[in-house]
Design an enzyme around this catalytic site. Structure first.
Site, PDB file in Angstrom:
ATOM      1  N   ARG A 140       0.815  -1.221   0.000  1.00  0.00           N
ATOM      2  CA  ARG A 140       0.000   0.000   0.000  1.00  0.00           C
ATOM      3  C   ARG A 140       0.848   1.269   0.000  1.00  0.00           C
ATOM      4  NH1 ARG A 140      -2.367  -3.709  -1.201  1.00  0.00           N
ATOM      5  NH2 ARG A 140      -4.237  -4.622  -0.284  1.00  0.00           N
TER       6      ARG A 140
ATOM      7  N   SER B  40     -11.173   0.096   3.359  1.00  0.00           N
ATOM      8  CA  SER B  40     -10.359  -0.464   4.444  1.00  0.00           C
ATOM      9  C   SER B  40      -9.664   0.660   5.205  1.00  0.00           C
ATOM     10  CB  SER B  40      -9.329  -1.432   3.874  1.00  0.00           C
ATOM     11  OG  SER B  40      -9.958  -2.542   3.286  1.00  0.00           O
TER      12      SER B  40
ATOM     13  N   GLU C 194      -4.642   3.061   6.681  1.00  0.00           N
ATOM     14  CA  GLU C 194      -4.596   2.903   5.224  1.00  0.00           C
ATOM     15  C   GLU C 194      -5.339   4.049   4.557  1.00  0.00           C
ATOM     16  OE1 GLU C 194      -6.285  -0.211   1.878  1.00  0.00           O
ATOM     17  OE2 GLU C 194      -5.275  -1.037   3.637  1.00  0.00           O
TER      18      GLU C 194
END
Length: 329
Positions: free
Chosen positions: A168, A217, A287
């Site tokens: 990520r 998320s 995130e």
């Protein structure tokens, strides 16, 4: 330096809560929708380097704080969301194209390996920037190259290796806008590709609060475990602060039940992190990207009074603003 020209549209105090998934938060000081890549590049070349620039896609992974975002927020128009098939099992996508559009174009062309993009609720540009992933795959697995307009207005095409991908994360510099990406799959049977995309869609529908005001998320999965599991074990399922709630359907999703402000949502996330740390010793990492100023700081960082703004937009005099039409909401 005089006012900065743009052929697209510029909106002062442009509403971001109108389209980001949480449907809350403050405005962009300047919301800029360029006409095309050259328009964006010319605009950034002329823009004072001190003005911060933030690209925003559909806001599916974003908390915009209540004080708003100082400087320029760039949003790509539909003209920069085109998707086409190229030889070598490749798909070329504009930075504003949705993941599902890329996956569907690959399916129709008999290109397998990009099905996971069906489960990415954001744009191709955002996916490239954050190395988005789902269902065992991530952008780093399928990206060939991507074109960026850097903060200084220069246009560069980067091969996948240059992005320095980790989980990520990428090395895309601050203020750069990903305007195009080339993805590569492998030959496949359309029926099998369609079946896998349907499976992904059904799994998402069953496990995630897709019809709610959410942000995707919230936390990265720590090594060897899942964030939702740690959150659940810490007793956070259904936890609320104001009108913000930890989803009871999927604990790694935060919800705006209707009237939550950004401060409520972020505070809830921090409370989840505290409880998980206390219960398991694991430090969850955000995130979701959190941007802008807290409400108490609004106005302290605004740039309009001391930089060469307002801008000039096509068909408008200096100081006038324009509101663009519908984009990839």
């Amino acid at each position: 330096m005089g006012p900065v020209a743009l052929r697209g549209t510029i909106e002062k105090d442009g509403a971001l809560a109108d389209f980001i998934w949480f449907r809350t938060g403050g405005p962009a000081e300047w919301l800029v929708r360029p006409k095309d890549v050259d328009d964006l590049a010319a605009f950034l070349r002329e823009l004072d380097p001190a003005v911060p620039v933030l690209p925003v896609g559909v806001g599916s992974n974003l908390i915009v704080r209540d004080g708003g975002v100082p400087g320029v927020v760039v949003r790509l128009p539909k003209a920069m969301a085109q998707v086409g098939v190229e030889p070598g099992n490749r798909i070329r996508a504009g930075g504003g194209a949705m993941g599902i559009t890329v996956a569907s174009k690959a399916r129709d062309a008999g290109i397998a390996g990009l099905e996971f993009l069906r489960g990415i609720p954001g744009t191709a540009g955002g996916a490239v920037r954050m190395n988005a992933g789902a269902y065992g795959r991530e952008v780093a697995d399928v990206l060939v190259e991507a074109t960026l307009v850097l903060r200084d207005g220069s246009i560069e095409t980067w091969r996948r290796e240059r992005f320095g991908y980790t989980y990520r994360h990428s090395e895309v510099p601050a203020g750069a806008v990903v305007v195009e990406a080339v993805f590569e799959g492998v030959p496949g049977e359309r029926a099998a590709i369609a079946a896998e995309m349907d499976r992904i869609a059904e799994e998402r529908e069953a496990s995630q609060p897709l019809r709610s005001r959410t942000g995707g998320s919230t936390f990265k999965n720590p090594p060897g475990t899942k964030a939702w599991k740690l959150i659940d074990e810490a007793g956070c399922r259904g936890l609320t602060i104001g009108d913000a709630q930890v989803s009871e359907k999927h604990c790694n999703f935060l919800l705006n039940l209707g009237k939550a402000n950004a401060a409520d949502i972020e505070a809830l996330g921090e409370e989840v992190r505290r409880r998980v740390r206390q219960a398991s010793g694991v430090e969850l990492e955000w995130e979701i990207q959190r941007v802008g100023m807290f409400a108490d700081d609004a106005g302290k960082e605004r740039v309009g009074e001391h930089l060469p703004l307002p801008f000039r937009g096509e068909g408008r005099g200096e100081g006038e603003s324009a509101t663009g039409g519908a984009f990839n909401d």
